[in-house]
Write an enzyme that holds these catalytic residues in place. Structure first.
Site, mmCIF file in Angstrom:
data_model
loop_
_atom_site.group_PDB
_atom_site.id
_atom_site.type_symbol
_atom_site.label_atom_id
_atom_site.label_comp_id
_atom_site.label_asym_id
_atom_site.label_seq_id
_atom_site.Cartn_x
_atom_site.Cartn_y
_atom_site.Cartn_z
ATOM 1 N N HIS A 69 -3.033 16.636 -2.516
ATOM 2 C CA HIS A 69 -3.688 16.636 -1.023
ATOM 3 C C HIS A 69 -3.274 17.610 -1.019
ATOM 4 C CE1 HIS A 69 -3.746 12.290 -1.250
ATOM 5 N NE2 HIS A 69 -4.000 12.264 -0.603
ATOM 6 N N TYR A 78 -16.318 31.512 46.090
ATOM 7 C CA TYR A 78 -15.579 30.493 45.336
ATOM 8 C C TYR A 78 -14.996 30.736 44.161
ATOM 9 C CZ TYR A 78 -19.568 26.907 46.546
ATOM 10 O OH TYR A 78 -20.613 26.057 47.707
ATOM 11 N N ASN A 93 1.726 11.850 5.376
ATOM 12 C CA ASN A 93 0.890 10.303 6.834
ATOM 13 C C ASN A 93 1.383 11.599 8.066
ATOM 14 O OD1 ASN A 93 -0.578 7.686 5.239
ATOM 15 N ND2 ASN A 93 -1.266 9.778 5.066
ATOM 16 N N PHE A 130 -1.065 6.979 12.162
ATOM 17 C CA PHE A 130 -1.677 8.279 11.878
ATOM 18 C C PHE A 130 -2.999 9.014 11.806
ATOM 19 C CE2 PHE A 130 -3.077 5.187 8.125
ATOM 20 C CZ PHE A 130 -4.061 5.565 8.295
ATOM 21 N N GLU A 161 -12.433 5.851 4.459
ATOM 22 C CA GLU A 161 -11.803 6.627 5.811
ATOM 23 C C GLU A 161 -13.361 6.860 6.637
ATOM 24 O OE1 GLU A 161 -8.991 9.492 4.172
ATOM 25 O OE2 GLU A 161 -7.057 7.435 3.290
ATOM 26 N N ARG A 213 -12.384 31.069 46.529
ATOM 27 C CA ARG A 213 -11.561 30.708 47.845
ATOM 28 C C ARG A 213 -11.505 29.117 46.731
ATOM 29 N NH1 ARG A 213 -16.398 27.715 50.926
ATOM 30 N NH2 ARG A 213 -17.666 29.403 50.291
ATOM 31 N N TYR A 222 0.534 -1.551 -0.249
ATOM 32 C CA TYR A 222 0.044 -0.026 0.192
ATOM 33 C C TYR A 222 0.828 1.339 0.177
ATOM 34 C CZ TYR A 222 -2.842 3.806 1.599
ATOM 35 O OH TYR A 222 -2.985 5.496 1.432
#
Length: 498
Positions: A85, A279, A197, A328, A412, A282, A55
């Protein structure tokens, strides 16, 4: 530390902060060089005796993983990957984040499980050392299959494409290579995938957020102590014995910090008529402390992440394995970045409540912290501004990791959205700076109404420095100017608690 050898050991938050602060030069260690070469040579041999597709090496990507690519086209495949990409969009990323991306990617590749060339890693370091910042945008990553889009834009200039910022000017990728006399990197099999990646965009934003976030934690500790003084608050909630019966690390640390900040204060030591504080005063050890614990946890997770191999497939030359997996995927850091966002928001939440208490006209303070309320609105509207950005931070604190949108034609099918978790941290922190500025303004004004009593030496030192930038408010002024001045002051003030 004049130089740091990439691949010589693990990276930590402290080391990275020092590298950035001292402008340290990066070199590739001999050990890393040997590991990278060993892995690349194995992959070359593997291709020559291939019995099955690998791959991303001899196949297409994502849902195209079943498309086989010929040996002659492997380099073209990797270059096409980087070009196609490079889809980051939005606002240009802070140069500090870009620099961190280069550092973290070089470190990850130096581990010798990615199959890249030594020359590729060296060119990444060339960009880092010469302050050449590829133009990357802040949106486009799904935080799974790595940070594909921003990392593609980051590494386009290596092959002579894309754009960079160099000495404040935009250069084409080809132009910057020509200027330095460098040839474009000819990507070998797997290299484009190794560059794209990975979780370096998410991790770099996380490191930057931690650096800025810890500064804000220190500021809120200091300004919270000043507010306590302005409000004539009590020291008992910060006693150590109280923390030891509920000894969360951050709570114990925070109470100790407050005792140090307030040591020697005439205001804290004088007799109090009231027996208890709200608060927001405190419970500072419990709230600020919980934020610190969250930050420590984020740091621990991020240390694992930045010292990991997060590209795919992963090459194990000694085991004769090339494994396609999911390292990844950004889920581990997406979740903690969302956790950090919730925690950082809470710092602003409690700060705004302290501001609201200071302007109520209680405990001897005038209403809205001006001597003539009515004629003057004083500090009425800065609290509005703080409340506005606190509300916006509540929106940003919604966890991005709750979302997922299917991508790559269903291959994906569950993504982390960790890039959104990471980048919105900067928005939260930017808002915290405004909230902190409003608290400092109010606290300083309140302390001046306590005169002639003095606060602690540490707080008086801050007061002296701050009053050189923003004076005591007698009558109404343009408050936005004072907020801006205060914000600039706190961004540059080195909070040291000894």
């Amino acid at each position: 530390m004049k130089t740091y050898a990439i691949g010589s050991g693990i990276l930590t938050y402290d080391i990275i902060e020092k590298i950035l602060r001292d402008n340290v030069r990066l070199v590739l260690s001999d050990e890393a060089r040997a590991k990278i070469s060993h892995c690349r040579e194995y992959l070359d041999r593997k291709e020559e005796n291939l019995s099955a597709p690998i791959y991303g090496v001899t196949t297409g990507f994502g849902s195209l993983c079943d498309r086989t690519i010929s040996h002659e086209q492997l380099s073209t495949l990797q270059e096409n990957l980087v070009k196609s990409h490079s889809c980051s969009v939005g606002t240009p990323v802070d140069p500090v984040v870009v620099k961190l991306m280069l550092l973290l990617k070089a470190h990850a590749l130096s581990m010798g499980f990615s199959g890249v060339q030594v020359a590729t890693v060296e060119r990444i370091l060339d960009f880092y050392n010469n302050d050449i910042f590829p133009v990357v945008y802040d949106r486009g990553s799904l935080g799974a299959s790595g940070d594909l889009a921003p990392l593609a834009n980051l590494f386009l200039p290596l092959i002579g494409e894309g754009e960079v910022i160099y000495r404040g000017e935009r250069w084409s990728g080809a132009g910057i290579l020509d200027k330095f006399g460098w040839k474009p990197i000819r990507l070998q099999s797997k290299e484009g995938l190794a560059l794209l990646n990975g979780t370096q965009f998410m991790s770099s934003n996380g490191i930057k957020a931690l650096i800025d976030g810890w500064h804000m934690v220190n500021c809120f500790d200091l300004f919270g102590a000043m507010s306590l003084e302005a409000y004539d608050g009590r020291i008992e909630p910060f006693y150590d014995c109280l923390q030891q019966v509920r000894p969360h690390r951050g709570q114990v640390e925070t109470a100790e910090i407050y005792r140090k900040i307030l040591q020697g204060s005439e205001i804290i030591e004088h007799h109090k008529e009231h027996v208890q504080d709200p608060y927001s005063f405190r419970c500072i050890p419990q709230v600020h402390g919980a934020v610190k614990d969250a930050m420590h946890h984020v740091t621990e997770v991020l240390h694992i992440e930045i010292n990991s191999v997060t590209d795919n497939p992963t090459v194990f030359p000694d085991e004769d394995l090339v494994l396609s997996g999911g390292n990844f995927h950004g889920e581990p850091i997406a979740l903690v970045f969302d956790y950090m966002g919730v925690a950082m928001h809470e710092l602003g939440n409690i700060s705004e409540r302290r501001v609201a208490q200071l302007i109520l006209g209680k405990r001897g303070l005038p209403e809205f912290l001006v001597a003539k309320p009515g004629l003057n609105s004083g500090f009425m509207i800065p609290q509005y501004a703080a409340a506005s950005v606190v509300s916006q931070n509540k929106m940003y604190a919604w966890p991005a990791s709750c979302d997922s949108i299917v991508s790559s034609n269903g291959q994906e099918d569950l993504v982390s959205m960790g890039a959104n978790s990471a980048t919105k941290l900067h928005k939260i922190i930017d808002n915290l700076k405004i909230i902190a500025a409003v608290e400092l303004m109010n606290a300083a004004q309140g302390i001046d109404f306590r005169r002639p009593l003095k606060s602690s030496p540490m707080i008086e030192k801050v007061m002296t420095a701050y009053r050189e930038v923003v004076p005591f408010v007698e009558d109404d002024v343009v408050m936005s100017d004072y907020i801006a001045r205060t914000k600039d002051f706190l961004e540059n003030y080195d909070v040291v608690i000894e």
